[in-house]
Design an enzyme around this catalytic site. Structure first.
Site, PDB file in Angstrom:
ATOM      1  N   ASP A 208      10.735   5.034  -9.924  1.00 35.85           N
ATOM      2  CA  ASP A 208      10.381   5.613 -11.216  1.00 35.85           C
ATOM      3  C   ASP A 208      11.044   6.968 -11.450  1.00 35.85           C
ATOM      4  OD1 ASP A 208       8.849   3.415 -11.684  1.00 35.85           O
ATOM      5  OD2 ASP A 208       6.913   4.424 -11.565  1.00 35.85           O
TER       6      ASP A 208
ATOM      7  N   LYS B 130      -0.589  -4.098  -3.222  1.00 32.39           N
ATOM      8  CA  LYS B 130      -1.854  -3.547  -2.692  1.00 32.39           C
ATOM      9  C   LYS B 130      -1.939  -2.081  -3.116  1.00 32.39           C
ATOM     10  CE  LYS B 130      -5.351  -2.882   0.299  1.00 32.39           C
ATOM     11  NZ  LYS B 130      -5.609  -1.461   0.100  1.00 32.39           N
TER      12      LYS B 130
ATOM     13  N   SER C 159       0.812  -1.219   0.000  1.00 26.20           N
ATOM     14  CA  SER C 159       0.000   0.000   0.000  1.00 26.20           C
ATOM     15  C   SER C 159       0.850   1.275   0.000  1.00 26.20           C
ATOM     16  CB  SER C 159      -0.953  -0.045   1.204  1.00 26.20           C
ATOM     17  OG  SER C 159      -1.933   0.945   1.117  1.00 26.20           O
TER      18      SER C 159
END
Length: 358
Positions: free
Chosen positions: A226, A240, A215
């Site tokens: 990224d 999640k 999460s």
């Protein structure tokens, strides 16, 4: 009163796993392994953790008395009992921990045996996490500029989205942090971007993850990966990436938890692992190429024991005191006790200028 509890399988006694630093139990001298036998004169041996926790909770400022049994190094009760008087108060749980706890209860943020490497473990993302991380970064910069920072998100099941976004913003000057897609409304994408003013800009950053990283913790790892702000080391995260809304039923009869939105990585890839998703499909966060490492069960067991002792040095495991110091990593430096961390440390060795010693 600020304690984490468990129940002994053998005796049925309530065991203190750890007192919260600065809380009433910690100030009263309670340590991991202490057994709570009675609360205000009422025996609690054989009761569940939930029942005991309910007895310990109460109005802020109210007092209570515990009958506590100390334990020996093997965790066996029998070193005498004592009465502990406590005053209840609001407890703030620490969500950021360091390499090892010092004698005065504070954390050492510098990794032992690794000069210039700072180490932060975020156990959950709560309301105070950004403040805690910011304070640590200020403390590090005040002492000396680190040559590397390790952010450990292993075992972090998530928490508040806002806390995850704020922590990412501490380390970034620009770039997308996360995008939220609301499935109830078309064209509802909400993109969260970093603002200028990154801390420790240019200092190499490594993020540790495992299969329990989920999460909000995955949002942080994915964001740094990224944006090429960090190298990710460890094993595939949980996957999640959904937003769930709790909708109470009438007359307090219960609630329905509905999945209403999902989180997307800065790259646009999904974090959520769909039911039946194949391993080759992108989901969650994967370690960077060459930095995947999944410990064996034996390595995890040794690491867990070692980690517990560093968090509470006054807790002496009988196994550790009897073990061969060469063969047992439970009493060695982080590099030898934690194989995932050891892999992460190679990042800093490889990124150091030529001729500089580790």
């Amino acid at each position: 009163i600020g304690v984490e509890l468990s129940v002994s399988d053998h005796s049925g006694e309530v065991v203190v796993l750890s007192p919260v630093y600065g809380g009433p139990a910690w100030e009263a001298g309670m340590v991991p392994g202490d057994r709570i036998l009675a609360i205000n004169g009422q025996n609690v041996v054989g009761e569940t953790v939930a029942d005991v926790a309910a007895r310990l909770r109460g109005e802020e400022g109210s007092r209570l008395r515990l009958l506590v049994a100390s334990s020996d190094a093997a965790g066996v009760s029998g070193l005498g009992t004592r009465d502990v008087e406590l005053t209840r108060r609001l407890i703030t749980l620490e969500s950021v921990r360091g390499d090892r706890r010092l004698a005065d209860g504070r954390w050492d943020w510098w990794l032992e045996g690794e000069p210039g490497i700072a180490y932060l473990r975020i156990t959950q993302f709560g309301e105070q996490t950004e403040t805690e991380v910011g304070a640590v970064l200020d403390e590090l910069a005040e002492a000396r500029s680190p040559r590397g920072v390790i952010l450990d998100l292993r075992g972090n099941s998530g928490g508040l989205l806002e806390a995850a976004v704020s922590v990412c913003d501490l380390f970034l000057d620009d770039g997308v942090i996360v995008t939220t897609l609301d499935h109830r409304r078309a064209a509802s994408a909400v993109q969260r971007n970093a603002s200028r003013g990154a801390r420790l800009a240019g200092v190499p950053l490594v993020v540790l993850i495992d299969s329990f990283t989920a999460s909000a913790a995955e949002i942080v790892a994915a964001c740094f990966q990224d944006n090429k702000r960090a190298i990710v080391v460890g094993s595939q995260s949980y996957g999640k990436g959904t937003v769930q809304t709790l909708m109470p039923l009438l007359f307090g009869r219960g609630a329905i938890r509905l999945t209403t939105a999902e989180y997307r990585r800065p790259s646009g890839a999904a974090i959520e692992r769909a039911v039946g998703a194949k391993s080759e499909k992108p989901w969650g966060v994967s370690p960077d190429s060459g930095f995947a490492f999944t410990p064996t069960g034996q390595q995890l067991e040794r690491w867990f024991r070692w980690r517990r002792q560093r968090d509470w040095p006054q807790l002496a495991d009988a196994d550790a005191t009897k073990a061969d110091p060469v063969a047992d990593p439970a009493i060695t430096l982080p590099r030898h006790a934690d194989p995932v961390l050891a892999r992460a440390l190679t990042v800093f060795s490889e990124s150091m200028p030529a001729g500089q010693n580790h």
